[in-house]
Design a protein around this motif. Structure first.
Motif, short mmCIF file in Angstrom:
data_model
loop_
_atom_site.label_atom_id
_atom_site.label_comp_id
_atom_site.label_asym_id
_atom_site.label_seq_id
_atom_site.Cartn_x
_atom_site.Cartn_y
_atom_site.Cartn_z
N GLN A 1 0.36 -1.49 0.15
CA GLN A 1 -0.07 0.22 0.08
C GLN A 1 0.71 1.31 0.30
O GLN A 1 2.13 1.43 0.16
CB GLN A 1 -1.12 0.03 0.90
CG GLN A 1 -1.86 -1.09 1.47
CD GLN A 1 -1.21 -2.06 2.75
OE1 GLN A 1 -0.88 -1.80 3.62
NE2 GLN A 1 -2.61 -3.29 2.31
N LEU B 1 2.28 4.32 1.37
CA LEU B 1 2.52 4.42 2.96
C LEU B 1 2.39 5.86 3.71
O LEU B 1 3.63 6.51 3.33
CB LEU B 1 3.95 4.16 3.47
CG LEU B 1 3.65 2.44 3.40
CD1 LEU B 1 5.09 1.47 3.79
CD2 LEU B 1 2.20 1.34 4.08
N ASP C 1 0.64 6.01 10.51
CA ASP C 1 -0.05 4.75 11.58
C ASP C 1 0.11 3.25 10.16
O ASP C 1 -0.70 2.31 10.68
CB ASP C 1 -1.65 5.35 11.74
CG ASP C 1 -1.81 5.92 12.67
OD1 ASP C 1 -1.14 6.20 13.97
OD2 ASP C 1 -2.57 6.75 13.07
N GLN C 2 -0.38 3.88 9.22
CA GLN C 2 -0.10 2.97 7.96
C GLN C 2 1.07 2.28 8.01
O GLN C 2 0.60 1.17 7.90
CB GLN C 2 -0.93 3.01 6.51
CG GLN C 2 -1.67 3.81 6.57
CD GLN C 2 -2.13 5.54 4.99
OE1 GLN C 2 -1.07 5.84 4.52
NE2 GLN C 2 -2.89 4.32 4.26
N HIS D 1 2.81 1.56 10.81
CA HIS D 1 2.88 0.63 11.92
C HIS D 1 1.76 -0.50 11.69
O HIS D 1 1.81 -2.18 11.76
CB HIS D 1 2.04 1.31 13.09
CG HIS D 1 2.01 1.04 15.00
ND1 HIS D 1 3.03 0.34 15.03
CD2 HIS D 1 0.73 0.28 15.04
CE1 HIS D 1 2.63 -0.69 15.86
NE2 HIS D 1 1.04 -0.67 16.37
N ARG D 2 0.90 -0.30 11.10
CA ARG D 2 -0.32 -1.38 10.21
C ARG D 2 0.76 -2.51 9.54
O ARG D 2 0.02 -3.89 9.48
CB ARG D 2 -1.87 -0.74 9.40
CG ARG D 2 -3.01 -1.70 9.66
CD ARG D 2 -3.89 -1.69 9.22
NE ARG D 2 -3.88 -0.36 7.78
CZ ARG D 2 -3.27 -0.72 6.34
NH1 ARG D 2 -3.01 -2.16 6.35
NH2 ARG D 2 -3.04 0.53 5.20
N VAL D 3 0.73 -2.19 8.81
CA VAL D 3 1.87 -2.66 7.36
C VAL D 3 3.16 -4.01 9.24
O VAL D 3 2.91 -4.57 8.31
CB VAL D 3 2.35 -1.93 6.64
CG1 VAL D 3 3.14 -3.14 6.12
CG2 VAL D 3 1.59 -1.79 6.23
N GLY E 1 2.69 -4.32 11.82
CA GLY E 1 2.67 -4.58 12.67
C GLY E 1 1.24 -6.25 11.73
O GLY E 1 1.47 -7.94 12.14
N GLU E 2 0.96 -6.91 10.71
CA GLU E 2 0.45 -7.42 9.38
C GLU E 2 1.75 -8.09 9.39
O GLU E 2 1.85 -9.38 9.67
CB GLU E 2 0.26 -6.88 8.51
CG GLU E 2 -1.48 -6.20 9.00
CD GLU E 2 -2.01 -5.18 7.14
OE1 GLU E 2 -1.70 -6.16 6.68
OE2 GLU E 2 -3.06 -5.27 7.71
N ASP F 1 7.02 -5.40 -0.24
CA ASP F 1 6.58 -5.12 1.54
C ASP F 1 8.41 -4.83 1.64
O ASP F 1 8.80 -3.65 2.05
CB ASP F 1 6.10 -5.67 2.05
CG ASP F 1 4.66 -5.52 1.54
OD1 ASP F 1 3.89 -4.52 1.14
OD2 ASP F 1 3.63 -6.30 1.68
N HIS G 1 9.51 2.50 14.69
CA HIS G 1 9.89 2.13 13.35
C HIS G 1 11.05 1.38 12.33
O HIS G 1 11.00 0.31 12.06
CB HIS G 1 8.69 3.37 12.21
CG HIS G 1 7.35 3.41 12.26
ND1 HIS G 1 7.05 4.29 12.47
CD2 HIS G 1 6.35 2.17 12.96
CE1 HIS G 1 5.42 4.38 13.21
NE2 HIS G 1 5.37 2.81 12.92
N GLU H 1 11.18 -1.51 14.95
CA GLU H 1 10.70 -2.43 14.34
C GLU H 1 10.81 -3.30 12.47
O GLU H 1 10.97 -4.69 12.87
CB GLU H 1 9.16 -2.73 13.83
CG GLU H 1 8.42 -1.71 15.52
CD GLU H 1 7.34 -0.96 15.61
OE1 GLU H 1 6.69 -0.44 13.82
OE2 GLU H 1 5.93 -1.16 15.89
#
Length: 66
Positions: free
Chosen positions: A4, A6, A10-11, A13-15, A17-18, A29, A46, A49
């Motif tokens: 997606q 980015l 928040d986006q 973080h969501r990616v 997390g997935e 990705d 991030h 992460e």
């Protein structure tokens, strides 16, 4: 998982997390996260992460899928 645009933390973080939840990352990705990391777009949290994801990939804990 489709890549997606980015545009927000928040986006991102969501990616992340997935990826961590599914234990899978696409090459697309992977390239995108590397680009964001090297461009300095990611904050310290991030960055940590993403580094955790790449360490897990190198240890076989997250699979790279095409």
């Amino acid at each position: 998982m489709p890549t997606q645009t980015l545009s927000s933390q928040d986006q991102i973080h969501r990616v992340i997390g997935e990826i961590l939840a599914s234990r899978k990352i696409t090459r697309e990705d992977q390239n995108l996260l590397m680009s964001l990391l090297f461009d300095g777009v990611l904050g310290d949290t991030h960055q940590g992460e993403v580094n955790r994801i790449y360490e897990a990939v190198s240890h076989g804990l997250i699979r790279v899928i095409d």
